[in-house]
Design an enzyme around this catalytic site. Structure first.
Site, PDB file in Angstrom:
ATOM      1  CB  VAL A 257      -0.944  -0.009   1.215  1.00 28.28           C
ATOM      2  CG1 VAL A 257      -1.812   1.244   1.233  1.00 28.28           C
ATOM      3  CG2 VAL A 257      -1.816  -1.263   1.199  1.00 28.28           C
ATOM      4  N   PRO A 258       1.125   1.834  -1.165  1.00 29.02           N
ATOM      5  CG  PRO A 258       0.796   2.698  -3.309  1.00 29.02           C
ATOM      6  CD  PRO A 258       0.230   1.725  -2.313  1.00 29.02           C
ATOM      7  CB  CYS A 259       2.413   5.282   2.689  1.00 26.36           C
ATOM      8  SG  CYS A 259       3.644   4.180   3.382  1.00 26.36           S
ATOM      9  CG  HIS A 260       6.582   4.515  -1.869  1.00 28.68           C
ATOM     10  ND1 HIS A 260       5.950   3.317  -1.592  1.00 28.68           N
ATOM     11  CD2 HIS A 260       6.737   4.558  -3.215  1.00 28.68           C
ATOM     12  CE1 HIS A 260       5.733   2.670  -2.736  1.00 28.68           C
ATOM     13  NE2 HIS A 260       6.191   3.401  -3.731  1.00 28.68           N
ATOM     14  NE  ARG A 261       3.291   3.986  -6.130  1.00 28.96           N
ATOM     15  CZ  ARG A 261       2.661   2.872  -6.467  1.00 28.96           C
ATOM     16  NH1 ARG A 261       1.328   2.837  -6.446  1.00 28.96           N
ATOM     17  NH2 ARG A 261       3.324   1.798  -6.834  1.00 28.96           N
TER      18      ARG A 261
END
Length: 184
Positions: free
Chosen positions: A147-151
């Site tokens: 779940v790409p919280c880095h984005r």
């Protein structure tokens, strides 16, 4: 099976080496439940203790479980640049309410190679003005990378914070072609 004839909830885990260091992957029968950065020694031990406390069962080291085998395959393909999204069942039981709503929107609505601002993500879930709350949701994400919280980045162009460390966030964004590769 337990005394009621129901299958007990089992937590299985393993560690996979990646381009950003070792990641702990943990799963229940419902899906991947936790991804933890820098998963060596004490960090791994604390993560497993937290899982046991939150889910009420001791996690079992089971790298050969079918779900973890598939998760490892997909994580390795992602870091090799061959996979742009994850197709794994997810167990959302470690997060609820607004945080879960924001993370579900992030997972489905912000594709590989793109970024979204904290405020923009708040608007997407009908909570304009909740940029700080979105930041809190990112910090509570039990499934980073998948779940790409880095984005999620600042509206001022800043990279924002990251539970795995800002250098890790930069590496993930560089992998996805959003940032240039670091020179050193």
């Amino acid at each position: 099976m337990d005394s009621n004839g129901q299958y007990e909830q089992r937590i299985v885990w393993t560690v996979v080496d990646t381009g950003i260091g070792p990641l702990l992957l943990a799963a229940t029968r419902d899906g991947l439940v936790n991804v933890v950065f820098h998963a060596t020694g004490a960090v791994r031990g604390r993560a497993l203790e937290r899982l046991a406390a939150r889910l009420g069962k001791e996690p079992v080291d089971a790298p050969g479980s079918p779900l973890l085998t598939e998760a490892i395959r997909q994580v390795e393909a992602y870091f090799a640049g061959r996979r742009h999204d994850f197709d794994l069942p997810l167990d959302w039981s470690l997060i609820s309410g607004f945080n879960r709503e924001v993370l579900r929107e992030l997972a489905s609505g912000v594709p590989y190679g793109s970024v979204v601002g904290y405020g923009d993500l708040a608007v997407r879930v009908g909570q304009s003005g909740a940029a700080q709350a979105v930041g809190t949701a990112m910090g509570a994400n039990p499934l980073p990378v998948v779940v790409p919280c880095h984005r999620v980045v600042g509206s001022d162009g800043g990279i924002g914070g990251f539970g795995g460390g800002v250098d890790t966030k930069r590496q993930l964004l560089a992998l996805e072609g959003v940032l240039p590769e670091p020179l050193f």
